[in-house]
Scaffold this motif. Structure first.
Motif, PDB file in Angstrom:
ATOM      1  N   GLY A  20       0.822  -1.213   0.000  1.00 31.60           N
ATOM      2  CA  GLY A  20       0.000   0.000   0.000  1.00 31.60           C
ATOM      3  C   GLY A  20       0.851   1.255   0.000  1.00 31.60           C
ATOM      4  N   ASN A  21       1.923   1.229   0.813  1.00 32.27           N
ATOM      5  CA  ASN A  21       2.799   2.399   0.883  1.00 32.27           C
ATOM      6  C   ASN A  21       3.544   2.621  -0.421  1.00 32.27           C
ATOM      7  N   VAL A  22       3.986   1.536  -1.059  1.00 32.74           N
ATOM      8  CA  VAL A  22       4.684   1.670  -2.343  1.00 32.74           C
ATOM      9  C   VAL A  22       3.729   2.245  -3.388  1.00 32.74           C
ATOM     10  N   TYR A  23       2.488   1.761  -3.376  1.00 32.29           N
ATOM     11  CA  TYR A  23       1.491   2.245  -4.341  1.00 32.29           C
ATOM     12  C   TYR A  23       1.240   3.746  -4.153  1.00 32.29           C
ATOM     13  N   ALA A  24       1.140   4.149  -2.885  1.00 32.91           N
ATOM     14  CA  ALA A  24       0.928   5.574  -2.591  1.00 32.91           C
ATOM     15  C   ALA A  24       2.128   6.408  -3.025  1.00 32.91           C
ATOM     16  N   ASP A  25       3.338   5.852  -2.829  1.00 29.94           N
ATOM     17  CA  ASP A  25       4.549   6.575  -3.231  1.00 29.94           C
ATOM     18  C   ASP A  25       4.616   6.761  -4.751  1.00 29.94           C
ATOM     19  N   MET A  26       3.922   5.897  -5.490  1.00 28.23           N
ATOM     20  CA  MET A  26       3.895   6.019  -6.951  1.00 28.23           C
ATOM     21  C   MET A  26       2.905   7.100  -7.384  1.00 28.23           C
ATOM     22  N   GLY A  27       2.304   7.767  -6.393  1.00 31.29           N
ATOM     23  CA  GLY A  27       1.351   8.824  -6.711  1.00 31.29           C
ATOM     24  C   GLY A  27      -0.051   8.296  -6.944  1.00 31.29           C
ATOM     25  N   LYS A  28      -0.287   7.025  -6.598  1.00 27.31           N
ATOM     26  CA  LYS A  28      -1.612   6.430  -6.790  1.00 27.31           C
ATOM     27  C   LYS A  28      -2.284   6.224  -5.435  1.00 27.31           C
ATOM     28  N   ASP A  88      -7.238   1.659   6.790  1.00 27.05           N
ATOM     29  CA  ASP A  88      -7.397   3.021   6.318  1.00 27.05           C
ATOM     30  C   ASP A  88      -6.684   3.242   4.978  1.00 27.05           C
ATOM     31  N   LEU A  89      -5.513   2.624   4.867  1.00 25.85           N
ATOM     32  CA  LEU A  89      -4.711   2.790   3.649  1.00 25.85           C
ATOM     33  C   LEU A  89      -5.458   2.287   2.410  1.00 25.85           C
ATOM     34  N   PHE A  90      -6.116   1.129   2.547  1.00 24.61           N
ATOM     35  CA  PHE A  90      -6.788   0.521   1.383  1.00 24.61           C
ATOM     36  C   PHE A  90      -8.309   0.720   1.404  1.00 24.61           C
ATOM     37  N   ASP A  91      -8.830   1.251   2.523  1.00 28.33           N
ATOM     38  CA  ASP A  91     -10.278   1.303   2.734  1.00 28.33           C
ATOM     39  C   ASP A  91     -10.886  -0.106   2.616  1.00 28.33           C
ATOM     40  N   ILE A  92     -10.350  -1.022   3.420  1.00 27.22           N
ATOM     41  CA  ILE A  92     -10.815  -2.409   3.425  1.00 27.22           C
ATOM     42  C   ILE A  92     -11.048  -2.845   4.871  1.00 27.22           C
ATOM     43  N   GLU A  93     -11.610  -4.038   5.041  1.00 26.33           N
ATOM     44  CA  GLU A  93     -11.695  -4.621   6.369  1.00 26.33           C
ATOM     45  C   GLU A  93     -10.660  -5.743   6.469  1.00 26.33           C
TER      46      GLU A  93
END
Ligand code: ZN
Length: 403
Positions: free
Chosen positions: A167-175, A202-207
């Motif tokens: 999730g953090n890597v995906y966010a770092d890619m601007g997504k 919270d990062l993925f909006d999942i349970e």
């Protein structure tokens, strides 16, 4: 397989036959489940010594797996077709407990190999009629994103730390990881403190749901109530031994297996049985979350502490994405250094928080660049004790020299 059949087999299986004979216990001494406690317990060490000696029906074995080996030598577990079927059934039940159905598509990020979890969950997803993407052996995080974007799976299965990293890597890619198709995650392999569960949710909006299993005995999972793990006592009895402060060593007896027999197998996991019905309607009992493993407890400057407490403390600090907590010997003194990847993390706050839970002041708290902390072991360890012999020590020493 009845309880009596299982015991007949145990008394003919070399490891158990020898142990029982040495204590003068005969088959006639064990008439009911209550008599089980007359039998000695066994540990991983017993199973590791000569794995062939704990196999009930060697002629029926169709495959071998090895356990995670968190405490040294991996344990071999031999499966008959029937044993495997029991495990698949248990894991299918776990997937149902977390509310998934045949309409789900699982993204299995658990490695497919000698450790059984990847393969057993694969078969379990098929058993409930769902679709599965067998992605556990991909080597790069980017390769995962390509597949997730291509297939839109609804449920991630794997180690929580890996999901968090993805999730953090995906966010770092601007997504935005919330744009990925996941609705739920089924996390395994390590305890998950609430704070970190919330960060992932919270990062993925999942349970996020958790499961718990041992390759020697079987698996259970959380339900929607999230109070612990529903445990399949129809297949695996659980006892709590050496209880102290309400917790003891969970000790299991697999009732139906004929490959590697686990009779009064000490898990090294500390927990308790929750002795009240669950409002989800599931009848099988709950065992508590496993916050501590006896082998993971570490003495630092004479104080016993658990990596779980440190994990809980670290992720309570805003901005922490990854960390490495290293204990080592510095001129005869137990010393702690902490390395952190994250945004805007205050070194002072980390020192205070760690001091609050451990009463230890770390010698160094250092912010390090993103992705510089090496991936240590299959479970991506964040707590490392250099005072213990381990082939991975050099990886950690090399990293420490760089910073
Ligand atoms: Zn429940």
């Amino acid at each position: 397989m009845t309880f009596n059949n299982m015991l007949d087999l145990a008394f003919k299986t070399p490891l158990y036959a020898e142990l029982y004979k040495a204590r003068g216990i005969t088959r006639n001494d064990i008439k009911s489940v209550d008599d089980l406690r007359k039998l000695p317990t066994v540990s991983k060490a017993n199973l590791v010594e000569d794995f062939t000696k704990s196999i009930g029906k060697p002629e029926d074995v169709f495959k071998y797996h090895t356990s995670s080996g968190t405490s040294g030598t991996p344990t071999v577990v031999a499966f008959t077709r029937n044993d495997w079927d029991i495990y698949v059934k248990q894991n299918a039940k776990c997937l149902k407990l977390i509310g998934t159905t045949k309409n789900d598509m699982f993204y299995n990020g658990t490695p497919y190999g000698m450790f059984f979890a990847g393969l057993v969950l694969h078969d379990a997803a098929i058993r409930i009629g769902a679709k599965i993407i067998p992605a556990g052996n991909l080597s790069s995080i980017n390769a995962h994103f390509n597949l997730i974007e291509l297939f839109n799976p609804t449920v991630f299965i794997g180690i929580p730390q890996y999901l968090f990293k993805m999730g953090n890597v995906y966010a770092d890619m601007g997504k935005d990881p919330r744009d990925l198709s996941f609705k739920k995650a089924y996390c395994l392999g390590e305890p998950l403190p609430n704070k970190k569960r919330e960060l992932i949710e919270d990062l993925f909006d999942i349970e996020v749901f958790c499961g718990y299993g041992l390759s020697e005995v079987g698996a259970g999972a959380e339900c929607c109530e999230k109070r612990g793990f529903h445990w399949p006592t129809e297949d695996v009895l659980v006892e709590v031994l050496d209880e102290q402060y309400g917790k003891g060593e969970l000790t299991y007896t697999a009732l139906k297996k004929t490959g590697t027999l686990a009779i009064r197998f000490r898990s090294r996991d500390l927990g308790y049985i929750i002795d009240e019905p669950c409002s989800c309607g599931e009848k099988s009992p709950l065992i508590s979350y496993i916050e501590e493993r006896i082998d993971d407890l570490v003495k630092i400057k004479g104080t016993l502490m658990s990596p779980y407490a440190i994990e809980e403390a670290m992720y309570s600090v805003k901005g922490v994405k990854n960390y490495l907590f290293v204990v080592y010997d510095d001129s005869g003194l137990d010393t702690v250094s902490i390395y952190i990847e994250g945004n805007g993390v205050s070194e002072e706050i980390i020192k205070n928080v760690i001091n609050g839970v451990t009463f230890i002041t770390p010698k160094h708290v250092k912010l390090v660049p993103k992705d510089s902390i090496p991936i240590i072991g299959r479970k991506i360890r964040r707590f490392y004790d250099l005072r213990r012999e381990n082939p991975l020590n050099n990886t950690v020493r090399k990293f420490m020299k760089e910073f």
